[in-house]
Design a protein around this motif. Structure first.
Motif, PDB file in Angstrom:
ATOM      1  N   MET A   1       0.818  -1.188   0.000  1.00 21.92           N
ATOM      2  CA  MET A   1       0.000   0.000   0.000  1.00 21.92           C
ATOM      3  C   MET A   1       0.863   1.253   0.000  1.00 21.92           C
ATOM      4  O   MET A   1       0.555   2.221  -0.664  1.00 21.92           O
ATOM      5  CB  MET A   1      -0.911  -0.014   1.210  1.00 21.92           C
ATOM      6  CG  MET A   1      -1.742   1.215   1.291  1.00 21.92           C
ATOM      7  SD  MET A   1      -3.366   0.785   1.833  1.00 21.92           S
ATOM      8  CE  MET A   1      -4.004   2.386   2.144  1.00 21.92           C
ATOM      9  N   GLY A   4       2.148   2.706  -3.518  1.00 18.81           N
ATOM     10  CA  GLY A   4       1.281   3.569  -4.302  1.00 18.81           C
ATOM     11  C   GLY A   4       1.345   5.027  -3.878  1.00 18.81           C
ATOM     12  O   GLY A   4       1.113   5.932  -4.671  1.00 18.81           O
ATOM     13  N   ASP A  55      -9.562  -5.627  -8.323  1.00 17.04           N
ATOM     14  CA  ASP A  55      -8.570  -6.599  -8.786  1.00 17.04           C
ATOM     15  C   ASP A  55      -8.873  -7.022 -10.221  1.00 17.04           C
ATOM     16  O   ASP A  55      -9.965  -6.799 -10.745  1.00 17.04           O
ATOM     17  CB  ASP A  55      -8.447  -7.789  -7.841  1.00 17.04           C
ATOM     18  CG  ASP A  55      -9.713  -8.611  -7.717  1.00 17.04           C
ATOM     19  OD1 ASP A  55     -10.354  -8.875  -8.756  1.00 17.04           O
ATOM     20  OD2 ASP A  55     -10.051  -9.011  -6.600  1.00 17.04           O
ATOM     21  N   ARG A  74      -0.706   2.469 -12.562  1.00 18.55           N
ATOM     22  CA  ARG A  74       0.021   2.487 -11.289  1.00 18.55           C
ATOM     23  C   ARG A  74       0.218   3.933 -10.856  1.00 18.55           C
ATOM     24  O   ARG A  74       0.316   4.836 -11.692  1.00 18.55           O
ATOM     25  CB  ARG A  74       1.363   1.782 -11.392  1.00 18.55           C
ATOM     26  CG  ARG A  74       2.348   2.460 -12.297  1.00 18.55           C
ATOM     27  CD  ARG A  74       3.728   1.813 -12.227  1.00 18.55           C
ATOM     28  NE  ARG A  74       4.568   2.353 -13.272  1.00 18.55           N
ATOM     29  CZ  ARG A  74       5.125   3.548 -13.240  1.00 18.55           C
ATOM     30  NH1 ARG A  74       4.957   4.331 -12.214  1.00 18.55           N
ATOM     31  NH2 ARG A  74       5.888   3.972 -14.240  1.00 18.55           N
ATOM     32  N   ASP A  98      -5.034  -1.232 -10.268  1.00 19.07           N
ATOM     33  CA  ASP A  98      -3.722  -0.747  -9.834  1.00 19.07           C
ATOM     34  C   ASP A  98      -2.774  -1.950  -9.802  1.00 19.07           C
ATOM     35  O   ASP A  98      -2.923  -2.838  -8.966  1.00 19.07           O
ATOM     36  CB  ASP A  98      -3.844  -0.106  -8.458  1.00 19.07           C
ATOM     37  CG  ASP A  98      -2.529   0.426  -7.907  1.00 19.07           C
ATOM     38  OD1 ASP A  98      -1.459   0.169  -8.504  1.00 19.07           O
ATOM     39  OD2 ASP A  98      -2.572   1.111  -6.870  1.00 19.07           O
ATOM     40  N   TRP A 100       0.185  -2.194  -8.846  1.00 17.20           N
ATOM     41  CA  TRP A 100       1.023  -2.284  -7.652  1.00 17.20           C
ATOM     42  C   TRP A 100       0.256  -2.915  -6.489  1.00 17.20           C
ATOM     43  O   TRP A 100       0.845  -3.382  -5.525  1.00 17.20           O
ATOM     44  CB  TRP A 100       1.539  -0.915  -7.253  1.00 17.20           C
ATOM     45  CG  TRP A 100       2.728  -0.482  -8.050  1.00 17.20           C
ATOM     46  CD1 TRP A 100       3.357  -1.166  -9.035  1.00 17.20           C
ATOM     47  CD2 TRP A 100       3.427   0.747  -7.916  1.00 17.20           C
ATOM     48  NE1 TRP A 100       4.403  -0.440  -9.531  1.00 17.20           N
ATOM     49  CE2 TRP A 100       4.475   0.750  -8.858  1.00 17.20           C
ATOM     50  CE3 TRP A 100       3.278   1.857  -7.112  1.00 17.20           C
ATOM     51  CZ2 TRP A 100       5.362   1.802  -9.005  1.00 17.20           C
ATOM     52  CZ3 TRP A 100       4.157   2.915  -7.257  1.00 17.20           C
ATOM     53  CH2 TRP A 100       5.196   2.884  -8.190  1.00 17.20           C
ATOM     54  N   ARG A 101      -1.045  -2.932  -6.567  1.00 17.65           N
ATOM     55  CA  ARG A 101      -1.852  -3.547  -5.521  1.00 17.65           C
ATOM     56  C   ARG A 101      -2.317  -4.943  -5.896  1.00 17.65           C
ATOM     57  O   ARG A 101      -2.737  -5.708  -5.038  1.00 17.65           O
ATOM     58  CB  ARG A 101      -3.079  -2.695  -5.222  1.00 17.65           C
ATOM     59  CG  ARG A 101      -2.787  -1.473  -4.442  1.00 17.65           C
ATOM     60  CD  ARG A 101      -4.062  -0.810  -4.054  1.00 17.65           C
ATOM     61  NE  ARG A 101      -3.790   0.287  -3.145  1.00 17.65           N
ATOM     62  CZ  ARG A 101      -4.704   0.911  -2.474  1.00 17.65           C
ATOM     63  NH1 ARG A 101      -5.957   0.554  -2.608  1.00 17.65           N
ATOM     64  NH2 ARG A 101      -4.372   1.892  -1.677  1.00 17.65           N
ATOM     65  N   ASP A 102      -2.315  -5.240  -7.192  1.00 19.55           N
ATOM     66  CA  ASP A 102      -2.860  -6.512  -7.658  1.00 19.55           C
ATOM     67  C   ASP A 102      -1.818  -7.276  -8.469  1.00 19.55           C
ATOM     68  O   ASP A 102      -1.559  -6.945  -9.619  1.00 19.55           O
ATOM     69  CB  ASP A 102      -4.114  -6.260  -8.503  1.00 19.55           C
ATOM     70  CG  ASP A 102      -4.766  -7.535  -8.961  1.00 19.55           C
ATOM     71  OD1 ASP A 102      -4.688  -8.541  -8.226  1.00 19.55           O
ATOM     72  OD2 ASP A 102      -5.358  -7.534 -10.052  1.00 19.55           O
TER      73      ASP A 102
END
Length: 145
Positions: A1, A4, A55, A74, A98, A100-102
């Motif tokens: 987290m 981001g 996601d 991203r 995103d 970077w999160r998924d």
């Protein structure tokens, strides 16, 4: 987290450091203007500017149901920011992922970009388009209405 938010945090730290240096030098006006500028840059590069990310699996499911494009992005990406700004209010109609999160989203982007995480990658009707023209994406969003 935290990844981001990294660009925003760096903008805030640099802006604060520069403002403090200018304040110590007695240049209050320039310090205030630069601090506001860096705060604006931090806000624009934050994940808050983008629609809520989902996601990749959920984005694919929703896109199959409603025909709307999927945008892989991203935080800190100037091209993603350009796309987001040029889409305006229509941006909320796309499904944003995103990377970077998924991890699944990042893998999907790497699969179509020869192992690179090149964003924005927009998927329309199952076909990926890397860094497409925002006008084209707007047109795709209008078609899916």
């Amino acid at each position: 987290m935290t990844r981001g938010w990294l660009p925003s945090i760096l903008f805030l730290l640099c802006g604060t450091g520069l403002a403090v240096a200018l304040l110590l030098g007695g240049d209050v006006g320039t310090a205030a203007v630069l601090l506001l500028l860096f705060m604006l840059l931090a806000a624009v590069n934050s994940p808050l500017v983008f629609p809520r990310s989902i996601d990749a699996a959920e984005a694919r499911r929703r896109s199959a149901a409603d025909g709307r494009p999927i945008v892989f992005w991203r935080p800190g990406c100037a091209y993603c920011l350009r796309l987001r700004m040029r889409l305006g209010r229509r941006a909320r109609r796309a499904h944003w992922v995103d990377i970077w999160r998924d991890p699944e989203g990042a893998a999907a982007v790497r699969a179509v970009n020869d192992g690179d995480e090149t964003v924005p990658t927009v998927v329309v009707a199952g076909r990926p388009h890397v860094n497409p023209d925002p006008a084209w994406v707007r047109e795709q969003l209008s078609r899916s209405a």
